[in-house]
Design an enzyme around this catalytic site. Structure first.
Site, mmCIF file in Angstrom:
data_model
loop_
_atom_site.group_PDB
_atom_site.id
_atom_site.type_symbol
_atom_site.label_atom_id
_atom_site.label_comp_id
_atom_site.label_asym_id
_atom_site.label_seq_id
_atom_site.Cartn_x
_atom_site.Cartn_y
_atom_site.Cartn_z
ATOM 1 N N GLY A 21 0.764 -1.351 0.096
ATOM 2 C CA GLY A 21 0.123 0.082 0.103
ATOM 3 C C GLY A 21 0.780 1.289 -0.077
ATOM 4 O O GLY A 21 0.570 2.209 -0.614
ATOM 5 N N ARG A 25 7.175 2.166 1.091
ATOM 6 C CA ARG A 25 7.613 0.481 0.986
ATOM 7 C C ARG A 25 7.982 -0.130 -0.206
ATOM 8 O O ARG A 25 8.791 -0.920 -0.324
ATOM 9 C CB ARG A 25 6.334 -0.232 1.606
ATOM 10 N N ARG A 88 -0.458 -8.431 -3.687
ATOM 11 C CA ARG A 88 -0.531 -7.497 -2.838
ATOM 12 C C ARG A 88 0.313 -7.972 -1.166
ATOM 13 O O ARG A 88 0.039 -9.014 -0.783
ATOM 14 C CB ARG A 88 -1.812 -7.182 -2.116
ATOM 15 N N ASP A 207 -0.793 -4.508 13.839
ATOM 16 C CA ASP A 207 -1.498 -4.131 15.200
ATOM 17 C C ASP A 207 -2.593 -5.020 15.583
ATOM 18 O O ASP A 207 -2.937 -5.794 14.772
ATOM 19 C CB ASP A 207 -2.077 -2.795 15.228
#
Length: 236
Positions: A21, A25, A88, A207
């Site tokens: 995303g 990165r 992805r 998380d």
């Protein structure tokens, strides 16, 4: 030929694209893992690069956040640039305490309340699926690298901030079997199905909505390397 969102020339993008995303990165992957990486896109700072990994041509490009964003970029890659496979590699929030920070998820199906697919071509189901062949190859690559992966259904959500009066992690986990949440894979899988292409999704738990543990922004950009290594090893 370029598109409104991609200045690349046809032929400059590999048949297989890794798609995080975060465009930073993508930059990190290109600089860390690829040889002779060349940047092919900077439009809207959505960075894209093509290089080689162990002698194989590989591209990596950011998708942005949410289904509309990955919907645009993946559609253009498939439709106008001859891309066959998009993997992805993203982050996700855990819906169960059985998942720990940095666990790697191989998505088997994506459940969503989004109307992306229905608006796009009338597809009227709340579940989208990845390519079985890509998933099998990713699983094999993970085994060869001795990196454990958890195969599961995930929640692909349009909303990052939910109000307290709507369903929460327990409902999504118990009612729909979703072990974690992200915001892109449902649209990616749908585009691949519509265009006769292949898509898969690897996620790293960033998380937990149960234990409230979190990773830092820097960790999310540079430390989620297991899923990167799996995707790179599989890619042709």
């Amino acid at each position: 030929m370029s598109t409104p969102h991609n200045r690349a020339e046809v032929g400059s993008i590999a048949k297989t694209v890794l798609m995080p995303g975060d465009p930073l990165r993508a930059k990190y992957i290109a600089e860390t893992f690829l040889e002779d990486a060349v940047q092919f896109n900077t439009v809207r700072n959505m960075f894209g690069y093509t290089g080689t990994y162990k002698g194989r041509k590989i591209s990596v490009m950011g998708s942005g956040m949410g289904m509309p964003s990955i919907g645009i970029y993946s559609y253009e890659l498939y439709k106008f640039y001859g891309v066959e496979n998009i993997i992805r590699i993203g982050s996700a929030g855990a819906y169960t305490d059985k998942l720990n920070l940095f666990d790697t998820i191989l998505v088997e199906s994506s459940w969503s309340e989004s109307n992306f697919a229905k608006a796009q071509n009338g597809y009227d189901s709340d579940i989208a699926y990845p390519s079985e062949d890509l998933n099998a190859r990713l699983e094999k690559a993970a085994e060869e690298l001795n990196i454990p992966v958890i195969k599961a259904r995930i929640h692909s959500s349009d909303v990052f901030y939910h109000e307290d009066n709507v369903a929460g992690p327990a409902e999504f986990y118990n009612e729909h079997g979703c072990v974690c949440v992200e915001m892109e894979s449902f649209a990616l899988f749908h585009n691949a199905k519509v265009l006769g292409k292949n898509a898969a999704c690897l996620l790293t738990i960033s998380d937990s909505l149960i234990t409230h543990q979190v990773t830092t922004a820097e960790e999310r950009e540079t430390s989620f390397t297991n899923m990167m290594k799996i995707a790179l090893e599989m890619a042709d």
